[in-house]
Scaffold this motif. Structure first.
Motif, PDB file in Angstrom:
ATOM      1  N   ALA A  58      -2.943  -0.286   7.598  1.00 43.68           N
ATOM      2  CA  ALA A  58      -2.047  -0.326   6.446  1.00 43.68           C
ATOM      3  C   ALA A  58      -1.171  -1.577   6.481  1.00 43.68           C
ATOM      4  O   ALA A  58      -0.917  -2.200   5.439  1.00 43.68           O
ATOM      5  N   ASP A 118      -3.272  -4.555   5.581  1.00 43.10           N
ATOM      6  CA  ASP A 118      -3.505  -4.501   4.136  1.00 43.10           C
ATOM      7  C   ASP A 118      -2.379  -5.212   3.406  1.00 43.10           C
ATOM      8  O   ASP A 118      -2.609  -6.016   2.487  1.00 43.10           O
ATOM      9  N   ARG A 119      -1.171  -4.955   3.841  1.00 41.50           N
ATOM     10  CA  ARG A 119      -0.008  -5.522   3.165  1.00 41.50           C
ATOM     11  C   ARG A 119       0.248  -6.972   3.544  1.00 41.50           C
ATOM     12  O   ARG A 119       0.560  -7.808   2.689  1.00 41.50           O
ATOM     13  N   ARG A 143      -6.039  -7.137   1.207  1.00 41.81           N
ATOM     14  CA  ARG A 143      -6.820  -5.907   1.164  1.00 41.81           C
ATOM     15  C   ARG A 143      -8.064  -5.990   2.047  1.00 41.81           C
ATOM     16  O   ARG A 143      -8.480  -5.008   2.646  1.00 41.81           O
ATOM     17  N   ARG A 172      -5.590   4.341   0.019  1.00 39.70           N
ATOM     18  CA  ARG A 172      -5.476   2.967  -0.476  1.00 39.70           C
ATOM     19  C   ARG A 172      -6.649   2.556  -1.362  1.00 39.70           C
ATOM     20  O   ARG A 172      -6.757   1.403  -1.756  1.00 39.70           O
ATOM     21  N   SER A 211      -6.144   7.382   5.400  1.00 35.16           N
ATOM     22  CA  SER A 211      -5.376   6.222   4.951  1.00 35.16           C
ATOM     23  C   SER A 211      -6.219   5.313   4.060  1.00 35.16           C
ATOM     24  O   SER A 211      -5.751   4.816   3.033  1.00 35.16           O
ATOM     25  N   ALA A 236       0.846  -1.198   0.000  1.00 35.73           N
ATOM     26  CA  ALA A 236       0.000   0.000   0.000  1.00 35.73           C
ATOM     27  C   ALA A 236       0.876   1.239   0.000  1.00 35.73           C
ATOM     28  O   ALA A 236       1.948   1.247   0.582  1.00 35.73           O
ATOM     29  N   GLN A 251       1.806   6.909   3.322  1.00 35.61           N
ATOM     30  CA  GLN A 251       0.853   8.001   3.415  1.00 35.61           C
ATOM     31  C   GLN A 251       1.410   9.300   3.949  1.00 35.61           C
ATOM     32  O   GLN A 251       0.839  10.348   3.721  1.00 35.61           O
TER      33      GLN A 251
END
Length: 478
Positions: free
Chosen positions: A98, A101-102, A106, A335, A331, A14, A17
């Motif tokens: 975040a 997410d990684r 997702r 994304r 954030s 992602a 930010q």
């Protein structure tokens, strides 16, 4: 919906930010100073729940509430260590969302990010109402809803101006809380040893008398844990704020290393004094433990002083809630998991749309708190009640995979390490799972868990829909 079966590569990552300090459009600005981050970290664990809510835990558990605080505190220390490891290596305003997410996929970043946002916008309503009640007692000429509107408007303006103004307000709010707790500890210790006029050494009589240390049995320790564990929500805010600081890695490392003494002194230390100085089953302790102790010692105007401190804690939580919800929304926008407008920033580096969107929901929740406190607002409150446990569980699962990614791609940034990895990570996951299961044995806890699971299911379904649309858009463009 399941986690990725292979570890994400750098290309899958992602987007970062925070951007370079002071960068222009599209990036948050590094407007938080080290002293802001230090006080946000210290004050983050001191909420109104400590000053007021702890009375209910003491009443239901007895002196054994100390074990409840110790267990919950140990869990928070482990979770913060894991989060600190990831945040020190890669500070982001989306923090654990975040990283999830990684590391997990997702769906995980989307789901936990929106649940966390939901938790904090509901908190806005709770804290605005609590602050309005106190202010209405002082100035009854202004209706309670009017005070709620005023405090929300003032702190919204603060957050919209710049991140530095948020940091400055929080610095002083947190400072007042820290000074108050420090003063309470000093006065309480002197009273416990009989060093203040009119006091005598109390010994352990209140700890072992009145039914013993565990008057309601060992099970009450775990019931008390249900009350205690949510008081620690907010410890993780410093890892979100680090992305807008002058030295993110240093700030996160310092906050992570200090979490043990912060919880040990502020929570365990002050609660130990309460149950040592007064019988745990007294009505005064249940109503307001800290006021009861100060009254017992003979401090004049203890109730009024505590009202000021509680109001400060409420405003601090409200201020941080706005900040935290907006940065998570920012954030998610970055994304592609929220409207793109959420990721836009002003010339001052402030995500205006993300802030206003969070505050609008908060205002709606305040409205329901006055019009439908036993229906709509009760649903919002209960459906966000177990989110803290969901967040912590995701942090644990994320850290298990992120450690490998960090070691492979940027080992030099692994400056904060989780102790006894992966064994303590699995231990923390087991503790969280136990608390979640135990919630089903408690009437209030069961309601919160069921409704929180409903909220989680709704968000997971939304993530699946968004994921399908994203894949369809990619396929159409290829």
């Amino acid at each position: 919906m399941s986690a990725n079966t292979t570890e994400p590569t750098t290309a899958d990552r992602a987007p970062h930010q925070a951007g370079p300090p002071g960068h222009g459009d599209g990036h948050l600005k590094a407007g938080l100073k080290n002293r802001h981050l230090s006080m946000i970290a210290i004050g983050g664990v001191i909420g109104a729940g400590l000053f007021v809510g702890s009375g209910a835990g003491i009443a239901s558990t007895g002196p054994g509430i100390l074990l409840s605080y110790a267990l919950a505190g140990a869990l928070v220390v482990l979770v913060m260590r894991m989060l600190g490891e990831m945040a020190a290596a890669d500070p982001q305003s989306g923090s654990f969302s975040a990283y999830a997410d990684r590391a997990l996929g997702r769906w995980a970043g989307f789901s936990i990010g929106w649940l966390y946002w939901f938790f904090w916008v509901v908190v806005l309503a709770v804290e605005a109402t609590a602050g309005a009640k106190i202010l209405n007692q002082w100035v009854p000429g202004v209706p309670q809803w009017g005070w709620a509107l005023i405090v929300m408007a003032v702190l919204t303006a603060t957050n919209l101006f710049s991140v530095a103004s948020y940091g400055e307000f929080e610095f002083w709010f947190a400072g007042i809380k820290v000074v108050a707790i420090a003063a309470f500890l000093v006065i309480g210790i002197l009273a416990a040893f009989g060093l203040l006029p009119g006091t005598h050494a109390v010994g352990a009589g209140n700890l072992t008398g009145h039914g013993g240390f565990l008057p309601h049995g060992v099970g009450a320790v775990f019931t008390g844990m249900l009350t205690v564990v949510f008081a620690f929500m907010g410890s993780e805010i410093v890892t979100l704020a680090a992305g807008e600081s002058e030295d993110p890695q240093k700030a996160v490392t310092k906050a992570t290393n200090s979490v043990i003494w912060r919880i040990g002194i502020f929570y365990l230390g002050s609660i130990l004094l309460v149950v040592t100085l007064l019988p745990w089953d007294s009505a005064a302790v249940k109503a307001s433990p800290y006021v009861a102790v100060l009254d017992h010692i003979g401090i004049p105007g203890a109730g009024q002083v505590m009202d000021v401190i509680v109001l400060t804690a409420v405003l601090s939580c409200l201020n941080s809630g706005m900040y935290t919800a907006s940065r998570m929304a920012f954030s998610l926008g970055q994304r592609g998991d929220a409207p793109k407008a959420f990721a836009k920033v002003t010339a001052r580096g402030v995500p205006r749309v993300a802030i206003l969107s969070s505050v609008v929901f908060g205002f709606v929740a305040v409205f329901f708190n006055y019009t439908s406190p036993d229906t709509v607002f009760a649903f919002l409150l209960n459906s966000s009640g177990a989110v803290a446990l969901f967040v912590w569980l995701v942090i644990c699962a994320t850290q298990l995979r992120m450690r490998k990614i960090i070691e492979r791609e940027m080992p030099e940034r692994l400056t904060v390490r989780m102790w006894l990895y992966p064994y303590l990570t699995w231990t923390a996951m087991g503790m969280i799972g136990f608390v979640m299961v135990y919630m089903f044995t408690d009437a209030d806890g069961r309601k919160q868990m069921y409704l929180s699971l409903v909220a989680a299911a709704i968000v997971l379904a939304a993530s699946a829909v968004v994921g399908r649309r994203r894949r369809a858009a990619v396929a159409a463009g290829s």
